[in-house]
Design a protein around this motif. Structure first.
Motif, short mmCIF file in Angstrom:
data_model
loop_
_atom_site.label_atom_id
_atom_site.label_comp_id
_atom_site.label_asym_id
_atom_site.label_seq_id
_atom_site.Cartn_x
_atom_site.Cartn_y
_atom_site.Cartn_z
N GLY A 1 -13.48 7.74 -9.11
CA GLY A 1 -13.33 6.44 -8.46
C GLY A 1 -11.92 6.27 -7.91
O GLY A 1 -11.72 5.87 -6.76
N LEU A 2 -10.93 6.62 -8.74
CA LEU A 2 -9.54 6.47 -8.31
C LEU A 2 -9.24 7.41 -7.15
O LEU A 2 -8.63 7.02 -6.16
N ALA A 3 -9.72 8.65 -7.27
CA ALA A 3 -9.45 9.60 -6.20
C ALA A 3 -10.08 9.14 -4.90
O ALA A 3 -9.48 9.26 -3.83
N LEU A 4 -11.31 8.60 -5.00
CA LEU A 4 -12.00 8.21 -3.77
C LEU A 4 -11.28 7.08 -3.04
O LEU A 4 -11.39 6.96 -1.83
N ILE A 5 -10.55 6.25 -3.80
CA ILE A 5 -9.77 5.20 -3.12
C ILE A 5 -8.82 5.82 -2.11
O ILE A 5 -8.74 5.41 -0.96
N PHE A 6 -8.15 6.89 -2.57
CA PHE A 6 -7.19 7.53 -1.66
C PHE A 6 -7.91 8.30 -0.56
O PHE A 6 -7.49 8.27 0.59
N VAL A 7 -8.99 8.94 -0.94
CA VAL A 7 -9.76 9.66 0.08
C VAL A 7 -10.20 8.69 1.17
O VAL A 7 -10.15 8.99 2.36
N ASP A 8 -10.60 7.51 0.74
CA ASP A 8 -11.10 6.53 1.69
C ASP A 8 -10.02 6.07 2.65
O ASP A 8 -10.26 5.89 3.85
N ILE A 9 -8.81 5.88 2.10
CA ILE A 9 -7.71 5.48 2.98
C ILE A 9 -7.50 6.54 4.06
O ILE A 9 -7.39 6.24 5.24
N GLY B 1 -18.71 6.49 6.03
CA GLY B 1 -19.77 6.14 5.06
C GLY B 1 -20.47 7.38 4.53
O GLY B 1 -20.66 7.53 3.32
N THR B 2 -20.82 8.29 5.44
CA THR B 2 -21.58 9.47 5.02
C THR B 2 -20.77 10.34 4.07
O THR B 2 -21.25 10.75 3.01
N ILE B 3 -19.50 10.59 4.44
CA ILE B 3 -18.69 11.48 3.61
C ILE B 3 -18.47 10.85 2.23
O ILE B 3 -18.63 11.49 1.19
N MET B 4 -18.11 9.54 2.25
CA MET B 4 -17.89 8.86 0.97
C MET B 4 -19.15 8.89 0.13
O MET B 4 -19.12 9.08 -1.09
N GLY B 5 -20.28 8.70 0.79
CA GLY B 5 -21.55 8.70 0.07
C GLY B 5 -21.80 10.02 -0.62
O GLY B 5 -22.09 10.07 -1.81
N TRP B 6 -21.61 11.10 0.13
CA TRP B 6 -21.89 12.40 -0.46
C TRP B 6 -20.90 12.72 -1.57
O TRP B 6 -21.26 13.33 -2.59
N LEU C 1 -22.43 -1.13 8.43
CA LEU C 1 -21.51 -1.57 7.36
C LEU C 1 -20.72 -0.41 6.78
O LEU C 1 -20.22 -0.52 5.67
N ALA C 2 -20.70 0.72 7.49
CA ALA C 2 -20.17 1.93 6.88
C ALA C 2 -18.71 1.76 6.44
O ALA C 2 -17.79 2.09 7.18
N ARG C 3 -18.51 1.23 5.26
CA ARG C 3 -17.15 1.09 4.75
C ARG C 3 -17.06 1.74 3.38
O ARG C 3 -17.94 1.61 2.54
N GLY C 4 -16.00 2.47 3.17
CA GLY C 4 -15.87 3.32 2.00
C GLY C 4 -15.84 2.59 0.67
O GLY C 4 -16.32 3.10 -0.34
N GLU C 5 -15.26 1.38 0.65
CA GLU C 5 -15.11 0.70 -0.64
C GLU C 5 -16.45 0.41 -1.29
O GLU C 5 -16.53 0.25 -2.51
N TYR C 6 -17.49 0.39 -0.49
CA TYR C 6 -18.83 0.19 -1.03
C TYR C 6 -19.11 1.21 -2.13
O TYR C 6 -19.53 0.88 -3.24
N PHE C 7 -18.85 2.47 -1.80
CA PHE C 7 -19.17 3.53 -2.76
C PHE C 7 -18.22 3.52 -3.96
O PHE C 7 -18.60 3.85 -5.07
N ILE C 8 -16.95 3.14 -3.69
CA ILE C 8 -16.01 3.06 -4.80
C ILE C 8 -16.47 2.00 -5.80
O ILE C 8 -16.48 2.22 -7.02
#
Lengths: 513, 660
Positions: free
Chosen positions: A27-35, A46-51, A113-120
């Motif tokens: 979860g923490l790592a994905l925050i940075f990945v998302d930025i 959205g797709t990358i974060m989802g996978w 709505l493809a926004r990364g924080e959704y998956f986080i």
């Protein structure tokens, strides 16, 4: 409990709560990945974060299945335990999380709505739920509950600009605070009485004399009420229809399955470890006295009897007059909670096994139904009413067939897993002499069959009134739907294996320490 | 060859699937190829299996193939297994052999039909189920076949479903057979309770030993009950009194179907089942008496109806009922081998008769009324000759096949060991019936093939001999009708003609060994001299001949007004027989109408009003109303929701703290 259990050691943390560690780190790592993604790869965020999320959840699932399931030392510092029951429920939660993530990729795309924080947020919701189930410490339980709830509140409000979503989330938040307050109050009472928040210590302390003090009973009532809120038992269910209807469809599916599984898991754990323990079966002399606590059953069982009846009854009854399929499914999920409560009420091995089986199969069919629902919807609230479902059977045969399968499973008809789950909980209840309740339960499931089959009737027997435009079907969603559909049929025909695992899992509650 | 038995039913099943699923796209050529080859190959395999059977010592002539466990519930253990012994061996040869010929015949007969593929699919399905019925090694597998052939028969009777009458005939056959099946199923239950098994190889030895060791008396009630229940099933399938009414109507199907299903094979299933269970019947002489009397009555009764039918197929239908009666006489008087002898010869000559009538109907453009025919002998010589041979066979004139088999049965009836007097009665009915049979069969021949053509000019123009694919089976079957009887020649004649052995009896006898032991132990059979046998034989030939001569006098010898005159003189009798004794009408009045009105009552009052109205829709209405009311609580206000939660908590706490 041995003293060793309280000594901190990293390797022990990894063994017992490794799944949670993976999730937090991911979860923490994905925050940075998302930025990074949101600046460089906006289009595919959205797709990358989802996978990536799915990958993290799969890793966690692997850790749970291959390590924690076969662990001998199962307690970490008196806070977390990885007995098989928790592991099983955690696996259900993870399964819900994975399926929801798979569907979310398509859902977010369809709704722009493809926004990364959704998956986080989704990862943290899963984390909170797993921590909730695995904790054996009331305080940790509360913290985990809040972690889970906060993430879900935000997810429920994720449809920005959609009034229903905002309204539902706010209601959920306010009423959820209510529920949390109940839980916290009960916790405080217990701590005040015993000086401990550890489940087994509580069981030992309570069993020596003080368990029938009014304060203990109030604490039990408070904790029950707090958890009933999350389990959505009548009359603590009032939030569900509004929230489920308002939230993004996939999140609704996730809430109805993962959150419910977490709440049921922790409730079963609390009941059968602390308040009506089967710890006395563990063979450890210090727990023999906990047999006394069985008399608490005289308090919570009648309450659960009535609540299960009311839940089955009102859930199904009100669902009948719903015109919106999503809202109908919300009520149906209330009704399903009632059936599962029946398994807990039975308080025997088969009942607990039935609850686990039910949670597992319900996760598959409910998420499957919401998966089809969001595709047919096009954009959220595009086509959710019964009228919109008219005549879909011939225009979209595959989707309609899948929807019919999921609904038939929810109605509890063979040869689906839904039937087997109902069969287990009902037979457990009958075994314990709750014949009347079981009979009434079966009657309510007849009402249930009416509104489930009505959707199928609309799809196949009526002509379309208006044209609806389903959204594109994303590949991950196809995977999820195939898994759910096959699972429902597989476990409907060959339930023995899963039932055996669930039986082993529920037995482990006797050996929490 | 045990390992190959399963192929006999499997091949037609494959044919059914190929033709049924793909037939529409395959085209007629491939459909007929698939349909005929599958049955033909099954026949070849049956021949090989039969050859294997022959190559063994008589006491080892039993091939069993078990495929898999089917049911295992409590004490009930049923395998899907096949068994070939002398009895089922002969039977499967007849089924696949005659079946193959009729498949070939159908190519010509059905070539103009739109649903050609559907026809062959059904026909293959029939052969599959018939093979299951014959080869099954226990009653349950037999029952699967039993029901399956019923289904195939239903589908084929109603094959031209555009006509309401055809569909009704199919339904009638199905419903009447259900009544019989009810008896069969009950018989199976009782058998399972008594013997703990349904397998032939367990039930029969057990029954024999129970009898031999004195655990079960002759005529013990349970055995009589089992046998009578099974016989009820047999009367349905094999069209005996009281359940024969469906067979004449079943002629609505295509003629090859009538030949295969409603003459040669399926209708003999009931007799086959009774003969299979011969040990059980031998232990229950009372049941045998019932079988024998019912059969004798049927043989006579159906023959009289045949006299006045004008539809060529209806005549043959009643003659089938009558001939089935003879077969049942055979099993009823413990002449088990004679039964299968007659079954075999009957399969040959009756299939031949039906196919000939099909050939005639084909030439007549679908017209079946004999009053429109006449003088066809010149136009259709092959059909005429073959049909004449078959008619001679059925009339029981030597040296054709029917003579030997019918005579054997009647002789055994005369010497019925259990009930000598009843045996004579049965013999009398049978002999009289044989005379009548000769009469109406030759009436058919004279009306159809002799005299002047009475049809329309268009029909006269259309008259032609049938194609080779149709005449070929006729020739084969006519040949078999001629020589088939010599297989089971009576020892009396055989000796006279120079030591011709009775092959069939010697071959079949081991199957009925135990039964004969029981009979000879139970009663002292009366012995009759050869003189009596000769006398009876010449008596039946004389009666048959007089039937033929009478038919000639009435329908040929320039006495054209004689039939009408007779009809006027005996108006009452004439009308009674012409209307088939009003049996259908009586059944309608006594059985159908009461059930009809009862079902109307159950439908309108019990179901529509009580169950649907009050029982189902009532609660449904209540649920909807309550639901609408209950949803009002869900008003969207946060305060209400919170209040309900608080209320819930308060109630729980109150309960916990003792305010109960």
């Amino acid at each position: 409990m041995s003293e060793v259990g309280f000594v901190f050691s990293l390797s022990r943390l990894w063994h017992v709560a490794g799944g949670q560690v993976i999730l937090i780190l991911a979860g923490l790592a994905l925050i940075f990945v998302d930025i990074w993604l949101s600046t460089k790869h906006k289009a595919n965020e959205g797709t990358i974060m989802g996978w990536l999320t799915i990958f993290a959840l799969m890793a966690t699932l692997g850790h749970l299945v291959f390590r924690e399931w076969s662990l001998h030392d199962i307690v970490f510092m008196g806070v977390f335990s990885a007995e098989k029951f928790s592991v099983f429920v955690s696996c259900i939660v993870l399964m819900a999380g994975i399926l929801a993530s798979l569907m979310s990729i398509g859902y977010l795309r369809n709704n722009g709505l493809a926004r990364g924080e959704y998956f986080i947020l989704l990862i943290f919701a899963v984390y909170g739920t797993i921590a909730l189930v695995q904790s054996v410490d009331l305080l940790m339980m509360f913290i985990a509950l809040e972690v889970m709830s906060l993430a879900i509140y935000i997810l429920a409000a994720f449809l920005k600009g959609d009034q229903k979503s905002q309204e539902g989330a706010l209601k959920y938040f306010l009423l959820g605070s209510f529920g949390s307050a109940f839980f916290l109050f009960g916790l405080a009472l217990l701590f005040g009485l015993t000086g401990s928040v550890n489940l087994t210590v509580l069981a030992k302390t309570l069993s020596v004399g003080i368990f029938e003090q009014p304060a203990v009973l109030v604490a039990l009532g408070m904790i029950m009420a707090g958890l009933f809120f999350k389990m959505a038992l009548v009359p603590f269910h009032m939030w569900t229809p509004d929230v489920y209807e308002g939230s993004p469809a996939v999140i609704t599916g996730f809430m109805a399955t993962a959150v419910k599984a977490g709440a049921f898991g922790v409730f079963v754990k609390l009941l059968f470890v602390t308040f009506t323990p089967i710890l006395s079966l563990s063979g450890q002399p210090e727990f023999f006295t906990t047999v006394n606590l069985a008399s608490l059953g005289a308090y919570w069982k009648p309450v659960l009897w009535w609540l299960a009846l009311l839940t089955m009854f009102f859930g199904n009854l009100i669902a009948v007059s719903q015109e919106n399929v999503k809202r109908m499914l919300a009520y149906s999920s209330v009704a399903h909670a009632g059936y599962m409560a029946l398994g807990i009420l039975a308080a025997n091995a088969e009942g607990r096994m039935g609850v686990l089986f039910y949670l597992f199969s319900y996760t598959l069919m409910n998420l499957g139904a919401f998966g089809v629902l969001y595709i047919l919807d096009g954009k959220e609230r595009g086509a959710q009413t019964l009228e919109d479902y008219r005549g879909l059977g011939f225009k979209y045969p595959t989707l309609s067939f899948l929807m019919s399968l999921f609904l038939v499973a929810m109605a509890g008809l063979p040869p689906t897993a839904g039937f087997i789950g109902k069969f287990y909980v009902f037979s457990a209840a009958i075994k314990e002499g709750y014949l009347l309740l079981a009979a009434l339960g079966v009657l309510t499931s007849v009402i249930g069959a009416y509104y489930y089959l009505r959707v199928i009737y609309m799809m196949y027997m009526k002509d379309a009134v208006r044209e609806i435009t389903p959204g594109p079907v994303a590949a991950p969603t196809v995977i999820a739907l195939v898994i759910t559909a096959l699972g429902i049929i597989y476990f409907g025909i060959l339930p023995e294996g899963l039932a055996r695992i669930a039986t082993i899992a529920q037995q482990s509650l006797a050996f929490v320490f | 060859m045990e390992g190959f038995i399963f192929l006999i039913p499997l091949l037609p099943l494959l044919g059914f699937f190929i033709n049924g699923l793909l037939g529409k796209r395959l085209g007629k050529g491939i459909v007929s190829y698939v349909g005929c080859t599958s049955v033909g190959l099954a026949f070849v395999i049956a021949l090989f299996v039969f050859g294997d059977l022959l190559s063994r010592e008589p006491e080892h002539r039993l091939l069993v193939q078990t495929l898999w466990d089917w049911l295992q519930v409590g004490g009930l253990n049923v395998h899907v297994s096949f068994m070939v012994d002398q009895l089922s061996g002969v039977m499967i040869l007849i089924v696949t052999g005659v079946g193959f010929l009729i498949h070939i015949y159908s190519i010509g007969y059905m070539h103009e039909d739109e649903s050609y593929w559907r026809y062959f699919a059904y026909l293959n399905m029939f052969v599959f189920f018939m093979a299951m019925l014959v080869l099954g090694a226990n009653y349950l597998v037999m029952f699967v076949g039993w029901e399956g052939v019923g289904l195939a028969s239903y589908l084929l009777i109603g094959f031209w479903y555009q006509g309401n009458a055809n569909a009704d005939a199919g339904k009638k056959a199905f419903v009447v057979n259900r009544i019989g099946d009810f008896g069969f199923v009950l018989g199976m239950f009782l058998m399972f309770i008594t013997f703990g098994s349904l397998s032939y190889l367990e039930v029969f030895p057990k029954a024999f030993h129970m009898y031999a060791h004195g655990y079960m008396a002759l005529n013990s009630p349970v055995m009589v009950a089992i046998c009578l229940l099974l016989f009820l099933g047999a009367t349905g399938k094999s069209a005996q009194i009281p359940l024969y009414v469906w067979l004449p109507d079943a002629m609505a199907g295509p003629t090859p179907v009538s030949a295969l299903i409603h003459a040669a094979t399926m209708v003999t299933a009931g007799v086959y089942m009774v003969a299979r269970s011969n040990i059980l019947y031998t232990i229950a002489p009372t049941a045998l008496l019932v079988v024998g009397l019912v059969a004798g009555l049927t043989a006579l009764f159906a023959a009289t109806i045949g006299i006045l039918q004008n539809d060529i197929k209806k005549v043959l239908a009643y003659s089938t009922v009558s001939q089935l009666g003879y077969m049942f006489i055979g099993v009823g008087v413990t002449a088990y081998w004679a039964w299968i002898f007659h079954l075999m010869t009957h399969a040959f000559f009756k299939a031949c008769l039906f196919l000939c009538s099909g050939s005639v109907i084909h030439a007549m453009g679908g017209d079946q009324d004999m009053r429109h025919m006449g003088g066809l002998a010149k136009k259709m010589p092959i059909t005429y000759v073959t049909m004449l041979i078959a008619t001679l066979a059925i009339a029981g004139l030597p040296p054709f096949a029917g003579f030997f088999s019918k005579d054997e049965i009647l002789w055994r009836a005369f010497t019925f060991p259990y009930f000598p007097v009843a045996g004579k009665v049965i013999w009398f009915m049978g002999t009289l019936g044989a005379g009548i049979t000769a009469f109406y069969m030759f009436r058919l021949i004279f009306m159809t093939f002799h005299g002047e053509f009475r049809g329309t000019a268009e029909q006269a123009h259309h008259l032609h001999e049938s194609p080779f694919s149709m005449t070929f089976p006729l020739i084969v079957l006519a040949t078999l009708s001629t020589i088939g009887g010599w297989l089971g020649i009576s020892p009396l004649i055989g000796e006279q003609l120079g030591e011709i052995p009775n092959v069939l009896e010697g071959f079949l006898e081991p199957v009925f060994e135990h039964s004969h032991e029981i009979v000879s132990a139970a009663v002292q059979a009366q012995s009759y001299s050869h003189g009596v046998e000769w006398l009876l034989m010449s008596c039946s030939v004389a009666i048959a001949l007089s039937g033929v001569i009478l038919a000639y006098v009435i329908y040929m010898a320039k006495a054209k007004e004689l039939p009408e005159k007779l009809a006027k003189t005996y108006a009452l009798h004439y009308r009674l027989v012409y209307n088939k004794y009003y049996v259908d009408e009586i059944y309608y009045l006594l059985v159908v109408l009461p059930i009809y009105y009862l079902s109307i009552f159950l439908w309108k009052v019990v179901d529509a009003f009580c169950i649907d109205g009050i029982g189902v829709n009532g609660p449904g209405w209540l649920v909807k109303k309550t639901s609408g009311g209950a949803r009002l609580v869900q008003n969207g206000y946060l305060q209400t929701y919170g209040a309900f939660m608080a209320l819930g908590l308060v109630v729980i706490l109150c309960y916990f703290l003792g305010f109960r």
